[in-house]
Design a protein around this motif. Structure first.
Motif, PDB file in Angstrom:
ATOM      1  N   GLU A  14       0.813  -1.141   0.092  1.00  0.00           N
ATOM      2  CA  GLU A  14       0.053  -0.206   0.115  1.00  0.00           C
ATOM      3  C   GLU A  14       0.713   1.211   0.081  1.00  0.00           C
ATOM      4  O   GLU A  14       0.168   2.377  -0.132  1.00  0.00           O
ATOM      5  CB  GLU A  14      -1.098   0.079   1.242  1.00  0.00           C
ATOM      6  CG  GLU A  14      -1.922  -0.994   1.193  1.00  0.00           C
ATOM      7  CD  GLU A  14      -2.767  -1.183   2.450  1.00  0.00           C
ATOM      8  OE1 GLU A  14      -3.364   0.032   2.680  1.00  0.00           O
ATOM      9  OE2 GLU A  14      -2.873  -2.124   3.148  1.00  0.00           O
ATOM     10  N   LYS A  71       1.915  17.542   5.536  1.00  0.00           N
ATOM     11  CA  LYS A  71       0.388  17.269   5.511  1.00  0.00           C
ATOM     12  C   LYS A  71       0.021  18.978   5.347  1.00  0.00           C
ATOM     13  O   LYS A  71      -1.444  19.054   5.588  1.00  0.00           O
ATOM     14  CB  LYS A  71      -0.065  16.790   6.853  1.00  0.00           C
ATOM     15  CG  LYS A  71       0.200  15.522   6.939  1.00  0.00           C
ATOM     16  CD  LYS A  71      -0.062  14.926   8.208  1.00  0.00           C
ATOM     17  CE  LYS A  71       0.064  13.578   8.606  1.00  0.00           C
ATOM     18  NZ  LYS A  71       0.083  13.258  10.246  1.00  0.00           N
ATOM     19  N   GLN A 122       3.587   5.282  12.180  1.00  0.00           N
ATOM     20  CA  GLN A 122       2.733   6.299  11.782  1.00  0.00           C
ATOM     21  C   GLN A 122       3.153   7.104  10.191  1.00  0.00           C
ATOM     22  O   GLN A 122       2.319   7.471   9.617  1.00  0.00           O
ATOM     23  CB  GLN A 122       2.526   7.682  12.915  1.00  0.00           C
ATOM     24  CG  GLN A 122       2.151   7.171  14.210  1.00  0.00           C
ATOM     25  CD  GLN A 122       2.448   8.107  15.091  1.00  0.00           C
ATOM     26  OE1 GLN A 122       3.024   9.258  15.063  1.00  0.00           O
ATOM     27  NE2 GLN A 122       1.742   7.852  16.362  1.00  0.00           N
ATOM     28  N   ASP A 163       2.123   4.806   7.717  1.00  0.00           N
ATOM     29  CA  ASP A 163       0.459   4.705   7.488  1.00  0.00           C
ATOM     30  C   ASP A 163       0.118   6.355   6.597  1.00  0.00           C
ATOM     31  O   ASP A 163      -0.767   6.098   5.943  1.00  0.00           O
ATOM     32  CB  ASP A 163      -0.239   4.852   8.743  1.00  0.00           C
ATOM     33  CG  ASP A 163      -0.138   3.583   9.644  1.00  0.00           C
ATOM     34  OD1 ASP A 163       0.035   2.489   8.896  1.00  0.00           O
ATOM     35  OD2 ASP A 163      -0.493   3.540  11.080  1.00  0.00           O
ATOM     36  N   CYS A 164       0.771   7.069   6.840  1.00  0.00           N
ATOM     37  CA  CYS A 164       0.774   8.405   6.286  1.00  0.00           C
ATOM     38  C   CYS A 164       1.096   8.465   4.818  1.00  0.00           C
ATOM     39  O   CYS A 164       0.548   8.791   4.039  1.00  0.00           O
ATOM     40  CB  CYS A 164       1.677   9.550   6.875  1.00  0.00           C
ATOM     41  SG  CYS A 164       1.425  11.081   6.078  1.00  0.00           S
ATOM     42  N   LYS A 211       0.908   5.470   2.720  1.00  0.00           N
ATOM     43  CA  LYS A 211      -0.154   5.188   2.210  1.00  0.00           C
ATOM     44  C   LYS A 211      -1.401   5.759   1.779  1.00  0.00           C
ATOM     45  O   LYS A 211      -2.354   5.495   0.928  1.00  0.00           O
ATOM     46  CB  LYS A 211      -0.808   3.807   3.204  1.00  0.00           C
ATOM     47  CG  LYS A 211       0.583   2.767   3.410  1.00  0.00           C
ATOM     48  CD  LYS A 211      -0.139   1.671   4.583  1.00  0.00           C
ATOM     49  CE  LYS A 211       1.250   0.762   4.799  1.00  0.00           C
ATOM     50  NZ  LYS A 211       0.735  -0.089   5.651  1.00  0.00           N
ATOM     51  N   THR A 212      -1.358   7.195   2.475  1.00  0.00           N
ATOM     52  CA  THR A 212      -2.602   7.985   2.119  1.00  0.00           C
ATOM     53  C   THR A 212      -2.345   9.118   1.025  1.00  0.00           C
ATOM     54  O   THR A 212      -3.041   9.765   0.528  1.00  0.00           O
ATOM     55  CB  THR A 212      -2.896   8.628   3.520  1.00  0.00           C
ATOM     56  OG1 THR A 212      -1.967   9.725   3.813  1.00  0.00           O
ATOM     57  CG2 THR A 212      -3.220   7.765   4.654  1.00  0.00           C
ATOM     58  N   ILE A 213      -1.028   8.983   0.628  1.00  0.00           N
ATOM     59  CA  ILE A 213      -0.500  10.045  -0.111  1.00  0.00           C
ATOM     60  C   ILE A 213      -0.798   9.478  -1.673  1.00  0.00           C
ATOM     61  O   ILE A 213       0.236   8.648  -2.306  1.00  0.00           O
ATOM     62  CB  ILE A 213       0.727  10.469   0.029  1.00  0.00           C
ATOM     63  CG1 ILE A 213       0.905  10.956   1.681  1.00  0.00           C
ATOM     64  CG2 ILE A 213       1.372  11.561  -0.718  1.00  0.00           C
ATOM     65  CD1 ILE A 213       2.471  11.315   2.009  1.00  0.00           C
ATOM     66  N   PRO A 214      -1.453  10.343  -2.468  1.00  0.00           N
ATOM     67  CA  PRO A 214      -1.406   9.875  -4.130  1.00  0.00           C
ATOM     68  C   PRO A 214      -0.015  10.190  -4.693  1.00  0.00           C
ATOM     69  O   PRO A 214       0.319  11.487  -4.278  1.00  0.00           O
ATOM     70  CB  PRO A 214      -2.789  10.733  -4.547  1.00  0.00           C
ATOM     71  CG  PRO A 214      -3.491  11.195  -3.343  1.00  0.00           C
ATOM     72  CD  PRO A 214      -2.392  11.235  -2.055  1.00  0.00           C
TER      73      PRO A 214
END
Length: 167
Positions: free
Chosen positions: A15, A75, A112, A115-116, A118-121
């Motif tokens: 991911e 972010k 963390q 996990d971050c 995994k959220t970044i296109p």
């Protein structure tokens, strides 16, 4: 995966975008090496500064603090008062946690970070970001790459300091 095989040779982390794999691997490698280097390290030497250089305790706190701050900038957020306070006290061993707690804190922060990631296109990795009060320009990938290489740099410095103090 073998504990002697470096993370970058272990294949992709599920991911995590392909362009962030090197940063993710470097952060995971940092955690592994910190644990290895500090195995059997005497707690009473955690805040010693050999030859006036940074202590092992500083490196451990700094690894976590910098990663936290760079993720905040990635972010597009500003640092909190708690983050500024942490920064101010990175070199301070008074009432500091044990080396094992500092290692656990870094490992948690790396988790963390992943996990971050995994959220970044991937399409947003070149988006502009700014660092600090001076609003120095960078990009999302610039921040995340720096987080990884900065961690590796401090792990190398930590190894030398640990070696001198154990010596």
């Amino acid at each position: 995966m073998s504990s002697t095989q470096e993370y970058w040779l272990s294949g992709p982390i599920p991911e995590v975008p392909a362009l962030l794999q090197p940063a993710a691997h470097a952060l995971l490698q940092s955690v592994r090496e910190v644990k290895e280097y500090l195995s059997g390290f005497p707690e009473n030497k955690l805040w010693e500064k050999p030859f006036g250089r940074a202590s092992v305790g500083f490196h451990l706190k700094h690894l976590t603090g910098v990663l936290d701050r760079l993720l905040t900038y990635a972010k597009e957020e500003t640092l909190t008062d708690a983050q500024f306070q942490y920064l101010k006290n990175e070199g301070n061993g008074e009432n500091a946690p044990t080396s094992q707690q500092l290692i656990a804190d870094f490992e948690t922060k790396v988790g963390q970070a992943l996990d971050c990631f995994k959220t970044i296109p991937e399409t947003t990795l070149t988006n502009e970001r700014f660092v600090g009060r001076k609003k120095l320009p960078t990009t999302v990938i610039g921040l995340l790459f720096h987080a990884a290489e900065h961690s590796q740099r401090h792990v190398g410095q930590l190894l030398v300091t640990v070696s001198v103090l154990k010596g």
